[in-house]
Design a protein around this motif. Structure first.
Motif, PDB file in Angstrom:
ATOM      1  N   SER A 197      37.041  20.769  38.805  1.00 53.72           N
ATOM      2  CA  SER A 197      36.688  22.070  39.552  1.00 53.72           C
ATOM      3  C   SER A 197      36.681  23.219  38.527  1.00 53.72           C
ATOM      4  O   SER A 197      37.360  23.321  37.303  1.00 53.72           O
ATOM      5  CB  SER A 197      38.093  22.099  40.305  1.00 53.72           C
ATOM      6  N   GLY A 198      35.863  24.132  38.587  1.00 53.37           N
ATOM      7  CA  GLY A 198      35.803  25.431  37.970  1.00 53.37           C
ATOM      8  C   GLY A 198      35.467  24.991  36.497  1.00 53.37           C
ATOM      9  O   GLY A 198      34.171  24.290  36.283  1.00 53.37           O
ATOM     10  N   GLY A 199      36.261  25.358  35.712  1.00 55.12           N
ATOM     11  CA  GLY A 199      35.894  25.164  34.032  1.00 55.12           C
ATOM     12  C   GLY A 199      36.666  23.748  33.726  1.00 55.12           C
ATOM     13  O   GLY A 199      36.938  23.692  32.379  1.00 55.12           O
ATOM     14  N   ILE A 200      37.428  22.857  34.300  1.00 58.34           N
ATOM     15  CA  ILE A 200      38.051  21.947  34.218  1.00 58.34           C
ATOM     16  C   ILE A 200      37.861  20.630  34.628  1.00 58.34           C
ATOM     17  O   ILE A 200      37.133  20.489  35.657  1.00 58.34           O
ATOM     18  CB  ILE A 200      39.721  21.871  34.722  1.00 58.34           C
ATOM     19  N   ILE A 201      37.728  19.593  33.853  1.00 59.07           N
ATOM     20  CA  ILE A 201      37.204  18.178  34.101  1.00 59.07           C
ATOM     21  C   ILE A 201      38.400  17.393  34.022  1.00 59.07           C
ATOM     22  O   ILE A 201      39.258  17.421  32.866  1.00 59.07           O
ATOM     23  CB  ILE A 201      36.382  17.566  33.038  1.00 59.07           C
ATOM     24  N   VAL A 202      38.915  16.623  34.968  1.00 60.78           N
ATOM     25  CA  VAL A 202      40.267  15.710  35.097  1.00 60.78           C
ATOM     26  C   VAL A 202      39.952  14.197  34.693  1.00 60.78           C
ATOM     27  O   VAL A 202      38.978  13.918  35.871  1.00 60.78           O
ATOM     28  CB  VAL A 202      41.105  15.753  36.314  1.00 60.78           C
ATOM     29  N   ASP A 203      40.309  13.581  33.917  1.00 58.31           N
ATOM     30  CA  ASP A 203      39.732  12.223  33.749  1.00 58.31           C
ATOM     31  C   ASP A 203      40.740  11.181  34.532  1.00 58.31           C
ATOM     32  O   ASP A 203      41.751  11.506  34.918  1.00 58.31           O
ATOM     33  CB  ASP A 203      39.622  11.808  32.316  1.00 58.31           C
ATOM     34  N   GLY A 216      23.314   6.878  25.757  1.00 55.73           N
ATOM     35  CA  GLY A 216      24.490   7.485  24.983  1.00 55.73           C
ATOM     36  C   GLY A 216      25.436   8.246  25.797  1.00 55.73           C
ATOM     37  O   GLY A 216      25.436   8.560  26.899  1.00 55.73           O
ATOM     38  N   THR A 217      26.429   8.317  25.093  1.00 56.50           N
ATOM     39  CA  THR A 217      27.690   9.166  25.689  1.00 56.50           C
ATOM     40  C   THR A 217      28.175  10.003  24.562  1.00 56.50           C
ATOM     41  O   THR A 217      28.567   9.666  23.452  1.00 56.50           O
ATOM     42  CB  THR A 217      28.816   8.217  26.134  1.00 56.50           C
ATOM     43  N   VAL A 218      28.374  11.379  24.908  1.00 61.96           N
ATOM     44  CA  VAL A 218      29.199  12.286  24.243  1.00 61.96           C
ATOM     45  C   VAL A 218      30.682  11.846  24.099  1.00 61.96           C
ATOM     46  O   VAL A 218      30.985  11.948  22.962  1.00 61.96           O
ATOM     47  CB  VAL A 218      28.887  13.640  24.868  1.00 61.96           C
ATOM     48  N   LEU A 219      31.369  11.725  25.248  1.00 66.41           N
ATOM     49  CA  LEU A 219      32.671  11.487  25.246  1.00 66.41           C
ATOM     50  C   LEU A 219      33.270  10.431  26.152  1.00 66.41           C
ATOM     51  O   LEU A 219      32.858  10.502  27.296  1.00 66.41           O
ATOM     52  CB  LEU A 219      33.557  12.872  25.351  1.00 66.41           C
ATOM     53  N   PRO A 220      33.400   9.171  25.736  1.00 67.17           N
ATOM     54  CA  PRO A 220      33.615   8.241  26.770  1.00 67.17           C
ATOM     55  C   PRO A 220      34.686   8.003  27.518  1.00 67.17           C
ATOM     56  O   PRO A 220      35.582   7.264  27.511  1.00 67.17           O
ATOM     57  CB  PRO A 220      33.630   6.743  25.806  1.00 67.17           C
ATOM     58  N   ILE A 221      34.876   9.220  28.347  1.00 64.32           N
ATOM     59  CA  ILE A 221      35.879   9.270  29.585  1.00 64.32           C
ATOM     60  C   ILE A 221      35.295   9.174  30.702  1.00 64.32           C
ATOM     61  O   ILE A 221      34.227   9.324  30.998  1.00 64.32           O
ATOM     62  CB  ILE A 221      36.640  10.585  29.323  1.00 64.32           C
ATOM     63  N   PHE A 222      36.078   8.805  31.751  1.00 68.43           N
ATOM     64  CA  PHE A 222      35.590   8.718  32.928  1.00 68.43           C
ATOM     65  C   PHE A 222      36.208   9.793  33.885  1.00 68.43           C
ATOM     66  O   PHE A 222      37.433   9.894  33.856  1.00 68.43           O
ATOM     67  CB  PHE A 222      35.828   7.059  33.564  1.00 68.43           C
ATOM     68  N   VAL A 223      35.522  10.351  34.520  1.00 70.83           N
ATOM     69  CA  VAL A 223      35.857  11.487  35.376  1.00 70.83           C
ATOM     70  C   VAL A 223      36.409  11.041  36.783  1.00 70.83           C
ATOM     71  O   VAL A 223      35.861  10.512  37.427  1.00 70.83           O
ATOM     72  CB  VAL A 223      34.844  12.620  35.381  1.00 70.83           C
ATOM     73  N   ASP A 224      37.568  11.845  37.126  1.00 72.68           N
ATOM     74  CA  ASP A 224      38.281  11.429  38.516  1.00 72.68           C
ATOM     75  C   ASP A 224      37.673  12.853  39.220  1.00 72.68           C
ATOM     76  O   ASP A 224      37.121  12.366  40.437  1.00 72.68           O
ATOM     77  CB  ASP A 224      39.878  11.484  38.312  1.00 72.68           C
ATOM     78  N   HIS A 225      37.747  14.005  38.844  1.00 71.78           N
ATOM     79  CA  HIS A 225      37.483  14.985  39.487  1.00 71.78           C
ATOM     80  C   HIS A 225      37.442  16.263  38.705  1.00 71.78           C
ATOM     81  O   HIS A 225      37.764  16.316  37.471  1.00 71.78           O
ATOM     82  CB  HIS A 225      38.428  15.428  40.743  1.00 71.78           C
TER      83      HIS A 225
END
Length: 444
Positions: free
Chosen positions: A46-52, A35-44
């Motif tokens: 850092s710290g408290g940030i996810i960049v899709d 299963g997937t909580v949120l279907p985004i794909f992560v690029d990178h």
């Protein structure tokens, strides 16, 4: 790679077009059971940030389910992983040994509660650690039965799935289950059927009755408990319950195992959640935040218990992988040097009063609870304590659309849990909480 600014940024609908395309590829390649909580794909990250991959910057209130407590890609972790990977990536500690395994074991022997002599065994996953704790307890005591609690989550292997309380999605269709696992009530004060002020006392009495009358204390190898329950809803046991369980276990020669897989390494405002009430477990299971994102788990316990197993009885091909051990040494260094236990306390001081204000103002919020950076709100049908799982899903969807990653949990699926990295910047924490508050007030 340049690190992202520590701010929320929504540039496309979430998930965005690139994530949606990648999700279509994923659906044709990956088993549906993931299963997937949120279907985004992560690029990178850092710290408290996810960049899709669409350039959206999401505030991370999940930390990979309490894994990246030191933040994503912490420099100390990255440096040690890189150095170790250049030297060697694997030998199998049961074939040829390496110093990193011993260094992690020594650190855990030093840091876990109690000043008794300890030994540590390293593994790969939290479930593996819990399962091996049961093996060790059975070997040391010569007994078979294991007692766990309502609302517990201990993993997805056959043994730990049996120990887990919730049926869907963790157990449905996967039986028959392991024998000799028994379940006692959890001191869940908010949902206790009697007087909440007597919850600890009555729950302990029921556990004692189960052990003494239905199982036989002389047959019980271990009582396994999470100091704060994770998947079960971030349930904080009523004060006095777990010390009572520990005392009862010792009286009957039962091994008391603390499953600190989700609570360990500063998450709750103590290095280990057991410390809050002065617990000194016989065995402590850790994983998740132990290695800053690399797969590593551990069983740390009294030397006489751990050494009861003969050579060859414990282990695994990837157990204590050298790269994961290097990551753990970096994560532990960061936690101790940067005062991340205190930062968890600061997160609680900011976030918990705001969640409690929601519970006071919004009838659909039954309770705000937690410690440190392990916090949650439970949704109910107003005027009752009936769980409101659909509302929890709606609030989570609102947060996701606004660029804040939160998780839903709980036996009834009606709890939103917050697990921000302990390094999260105050402005980011404030922004994420504001989005959550807006969603609760609008939807409830």
């Amino acid at each position: 790679m340049a690190q992202p600014t520590q701010r929320r940024l929504v540039q496309t609908p979430i998930p965005g077009p690139r994530s949606a395309k990648m999700q279509a590829d994923r659906d044709g390649a990956v088993a549906r059971g993931f299963g997937t909580v949120l279907p985004i794909f992560v690029d990178h990250a850092s710290g408290g940030i996810i960049v899709d991959v669409d350039g959206n910057q999401l505030i991370d209130f999940a930390a990979g389910i309490a894994v990246t407590s030191v933040g994503a890609s912490h420099p100390d972790v990255v440096r040690r992983v890189t150095e170790q990977a250049e030297r060697f990536t694997h030998t199998c500690f049961m074939v040829t040994e390496y110093e990193g395994f011993v260094d992690v074991a020594k650190a855990l022997n030093r840091l876990t509660p109690g000043d008794h002599e300890k030994r540590t065994a390293l593994y790969t996953t939290g479930a593996e650690a819990v399962e091996n704790a049961v093996k060790i307890a059975r070997s040391a005591t010569g007994r078979n039965a294991v007692v766990v609690l309502d609302h517990a989550y201990h993993g997805r292997t056959l043994m730990t799935m049996t120990m887990t309380a919730k049926n869907v999605p963790y157990k449905e269709g996967f039986g028959p289950f392991a024998p000799e696992v028994y379940r006692a009530p959890m001191a869940y004060a908010y949902r206790w059927p009697g007087d909440p002020d007597r919850c600890a006392e009555e729950a302990l009495a029921r556990l004692a009755e189960l052990v003494e009358s239905q199982i036989g204390a002389h047959n019980v190898a271990a009582i396994v408990a999470e100091p704060i329950q994770g998947e079960g809803g971030f349930v904080v046991p009523a004060e006095g319950f777990l010390p009572g369980v520990q005392e009862f276990a010792r009286k009957h020669g039962i091994v008391f195992v603390a499953d600190e897989v989700q609570t360990g390494f500063g998450r709750t405002g103590d290095l280990f959640a057991s410390e809050h009430e002065g617990l000194v477990p016989d065995i402590v299971c850790t994983a998740k935040a132990l290695a800053g994102g690399m797969p590593l788990s551990a069983v740390t316990g009294r030397a006489e218990l751990m050494d009861a197993v003969d050579p060859g009885g414990l282990g695994g091909t990837y157990a204590g992988n050298p790269v994961a051990c290097a990551a753990a040494l970096g994560a532990i260094e960061a936690i101790e040097r940067d005062g991340l236990v205190e930062k968890a306390q600061q997160i609680e001081a900011v976030a918990l009063p705001r969640l409690q204000a929601l519970a006071a103002d919004v009838p659909a919020v039954g309770e705000a609870r937690g410690r440190g950076a392990m916090l949650a709100i439970e949704f109910i049908e107003p005027g009752t304590k009936d769980p409101a799982p659909e509302l929890a899903k709606q609030v989570a969807a609102h947060c996701h659309a606004e660029g804040v990653l939160v998780l839903v949990c709980g036996t009834f699926g009606n709890v939103i849990r917050l697990l921000p990295p302990l390094v999260i910047e105050p402005e980011l924490l404030d922004d994420g909480l504001t989005v959550l508050e807006q969603g609760v007030r609008e939807l409830a």
